[in-house]
Write an enzyme that holds these catalytic residues in place. Structure first.
Site, PDB file in Angstrom:
ATOM      1  N   ARG A   1      37.688  48.299  43.195  1.00  0.00           N
ATOM      2  CA  ARG A   1      37.671  48.985  41.651  1.00  0.00           C
ATOM      3  C   ARG A   1      37.194  47.856  40.703  1.00  0.00           C
ATOM      4  O   ARG A   1      36.241  48.271  39.877  1.00  0.00           O
ATOM      5  CB  ARG A   1      38.915  49.165  41.358  1.00  0.00           C
ATOM      6  CG  ARG A   1      39.570  50.559  42.103  1.00  0.00           C
ATOM      7  CD  ARG A   1      40.902  50.532  41.954  1.00  0.00           C
ATOM      8  NE  ARG A   1      41.425  49.773  43.299  1.00  0.00           N
ATOM      9  CZ  ARG A   1      40.996  50.036  44.408  1.00  0.00           C
ATOM     10  NH1 ARG A   1      41.006  51.310  44.658  1.00  0.00           N
ATOM     11  NH2 ARG A   1      41.128  49.290  45.485  1.00  0.00           N
ATOM     12  N   THR A   2      37.684  46.742  40.873  1.00  0.00           N
ATOM     13  CA  THR A   2      37.279  45.629  39.829  1.00  0.00           C
ATOM     14  C   THR A   2      35.852  45.514  39.618  1.00  0.00           C
ATOM     15  O   THR A   2      35.109  45.670  38.398  1.00  0.00           O
ATOM     16  CB  THR A   2      38.211  44.449  39.617  1.00  0.00           C
ATOM     17  OG1 THR A   2      39.582  45.007  39.795  1.00  0.00           O
ATOM     18  CG2 THR A   2      38.111  43.576  38.310  1.00  0.00           C
TER      19      THR A   2
ATOM     20  N   LYS B   1      28.607  25.800  49.974  1.00  0.00           N
ATOM     21  CA  LYS B   1      28.020  24.666  49.904  1.00  0.00           C
ATOM     22  C   LYS B   1      28.751  23.484  49.160  1.00  0.00           C
ATOM     23  O   LYS B   1      28.183  22.158  49.196  1.00  0.00           O
ATOM     24  CB  LYS B   1      26.396  24.306  49.248  1.00  0.00           C
ATOM     25  CG  LYS B   1      25.489  25.468  49.961  1.00  0.00           C
ATOM     26  CD  LYS B   1      24.286  25.336  49.317  1.00  0.00           C
ATOM     27  CE  LYS B   1      23.196  26.435  49.806  1.00  0.00           C
ATOM     28  NZ  LYS B   1      22.032  26.504  48.823  1.00  0.00           N
TER      29      LYS B   1
ATOM     30  N   ARG C   1      36.233  36.636  39.453  1.00  0.00           N
ATOM     31  CA  ARG C   1      37.305  36.790  40.341  1.00  0.00           C
ATOM     32  C   ARG C   1      37.468  35.514  41.263  1.00  0.00           C
ATOM     33  O   ARG C   1      36.490  35.325  41.890  1.00  0.00           O
ATOM     34  CB  ARG C   1      37.449  38.126  41.045  1.00  0.00           C
ATOM     35  CG  ARG C   1      38.603  38.079  42.279  1.00  0.00           C
ATOM     36  CD  ARG C   1      38.989  39.359  42.675  1.00  0.00           C
ATOM     37  NE  ARG C   1      39.472  40.324  41.654  1.00  0.00           N
ATOM     38  CZ  ARG C   1      40.053  41.322  41.982  1.00  0.00           C
ATOM     39  NH1 ARG C   1      39.815  41.923  43.221  1.00  0.00           N
ATOM     40  NH2 ARG C   1      40.581  42.406  41.168  1.00  0.00           N
TER      41      ARG C   1
ATOM     42  N   HIS D   1      45.622  39.140  35.714  1.00  0.00           N
ATOM     43  CA  HIS D   1      44.361  40.224  35.813  1.00  0.00           C
ATOM     44  C   HIS D   1      44.548  41.169  34.628  1.00  0.00           C
ATOM     45  O   HIS D   1      44.810  42.126  34.457  1.00  0.00           O
ATOM     46  CB  HIS D   1      45.058  40.953  36.839  1.00  0.00           C
ATOM     47  CG  HIS D   1      43.799  41.780  37.688  1.00  0.00           C
ATOM     48  ND1 HIS D   1      42.635  42.097  36.906  1.00  0.00           N
ATOM     49  CD2 HIS D   1      43.614  42.453  38.731  1.00  0.00           C
ATOM     50  CE1 HIS D   1      41.738  42.844  37.631  1.00  0.00           C
ATOM     51  NE2 HIS D   1      42.422  43.185  38.653  1.00  0.00           N
TER      52      HIS D   1
HETATM   53  C1  NCD Z   1      44.596  44.470  42.255  1.00  0.00           C
HETATM   54  C2  NCD Z   1      44.411  42.935  42.244  1.00  0.00           C
HETATM   55  O1  NCD Z   1      43.279  42.563  42.630  1.00  0.00           O
HETATM   56  O2  NCD Z   1      45.180  42.209  41.757  1.00  0.00           O
HETATM   57  N1  NCD Z   1      43.675  45.084  42.213  1.00  0.00           N
HETATM   58  C3  NCD Z   1      42.911  45.686  41.514  1.00  0.00           C
HETATM   59  O3  NCD Z   1      42.221  44.878  40.840  1.00  0.00           O
HETATM   60  N2  NCD Z   1      42.861  47.026  41.152  1.00  0.00           N
HETATM   61  C4  NCD Z   1      45.981  44.854  43.054  1.00  0.00           C
HETATM   62  C5  NCD Z   1      46.016  44.430  44.416  1.00  0.00           C
HETATM   63  O4  NCD Z   1      45.091  43.807  44.981  1.00  0.00           O
HETATM   64  O5  NCD Z   1      46.976  44.473  45.010  1.00  0.00           O
END
Ligand code: NCD
Length: 304
Positions: free
Chosen positions: A51-52, A80, A101, A129
């Site tokens: 999703r993200t 590396k 991320r 997040h």
């Molecule tokens: C979440 C995350 O990555 O923290 N997912 C997301 O970004 N929608 C929740 C999760 O991974 O449980």
């Protein structure tokens, strides 16, 4: 130039503005289709995501911009031995804005100190997040029509669940908010959330292990996955993984207009039979992620 590392860097007024822009995008998408023409978003994902990352990419395409990046650390020079600082500095030369991320808490903050373009924290380890929280806020606004006078149940892995940490921070700024923190003893919120936010701000909160006891009070139930990848040992994960499973039976005592949220991915903590309940808002929530990220990209790129 401004980054977004922690949700609390945005004022409540700025959050209101982002939510309003996202709602306008939903109503008038064509108006926004060239807003980021000629701009590039880099998505640097050192950890798995559906999703993200894809909602960031879809957001940039819908703004008329372009996207580049990688979706696993093994395909980048991190494998590396390149530092996050160097990667951020290099990608600044190729893109106008970066969503990152990383499994290490603080990595996007480090990146923001070395990059020449805005960095968006797309999840750093078990820490924060902020763009999931913006997604959650847009969803709460659309489903409940308000940010105050809410009893919010957060259920599952409150220790490692970064979305929970950012959401508690954001919701603590509204009035008459009550948190019901539902988790096994081993997975309670970390001390920096309890002490620096909940206690320091004098929030009304209770901790319980029982979803059944909490259910009738809740206006919002925010379910989360047990974060397997952050456990130190697999046996502990296996012991805790089925702590909470929301099914239609458990919902019988819930308010008629309770809103069920989940950042997703779901493993087994919400039974699929719940998906047909009108209170289940998690798929709408996932859609909202694209619109609020469009609003955020425009804000950080200072697009009018
Ligand atoms: C979440 C995350 O990555 O923290 N997912 C997301 O970004 N929608 C929740 C999760 O991974 O449980």
């Amino acid at each position: 130039m401004r980054s977004l590392i922690d949700i609390l860097e945005l004022s409540t007024q700025e959050i209101d503005e982002l939510v309003a822009v996202a709602e306008d995008i939903i109503a008038n998408p064509v108006k926004y289709s060239e807003k980021c023409h000629g701009k590039k978003l880099a998505t640097l994902f050192f950890e798995p995501s559906t999703r993200t990352r894809l909602s960031f990419e879809a957001a940039m395409y819908e703004l008329g911009g372009n996207v580049l990046g990688f979706s696993e650390a093994s395909s980048s020079s991190a494998s590396k031995g390149e530092s996050v600082a160097d990667t951020a500095r290099i990608v600044s030369g190729y893109a106008d804005i970066i969503a990152m991320r990383h499994p290490k808490e603080g990595a996007p903050l480090v990146a923001s100190m070395y990059a020449d373009v805005p960095i968006i924290n797309a999840g750093d380890g078990g820490h924060n997040h902020p763009t999931q929280t913006l997604t959650d806020l847009l969803t709460i606004h659309r489903e409940k029509g308000r940010f105050d006078n809410l009893t919010i149940g957060l259920c599952g892995d409150l220790k490692f669940g970064r979305t929970v940490h950012s959401l508690i921070g954001a919701m603590s700024r509204y009035s008459n908010i009550k948190f019901v923190l539902i988790s096994p003893n081993e997975l309670k919120v970390p001390d920096y959330i309890r002490n620096d936010i909940l206690i320091k701000k004098g929030m009304d909160f209770e901790e319980t292990a029982s979803l059944e006891d909490a259910m009738p009070k809740l206006d919002i139930l925010y379910m989360t996955r047990i974060q397997r990848e952050r456990f130190f040992n697999e046996a502990e994960y296996l012991r805790l993984k089925d702590s909470y499973i929301l099914d239609t039976d458990k919902l019988r005592t819930a308010k008629k207009d309770m809103c069920i949220l989940h950042p997703l991915p779901r493993v087994n903590e919400i039974s699929t039979a719940v998906d047909d309940d009108p209170r289940a808002a998690y798929f709408r929530q996932a859609r909202n992620g694209k619109y609020i990220r469009m609003a955020l990209i425009m804000k950080l790129l200072e697009v009018k």
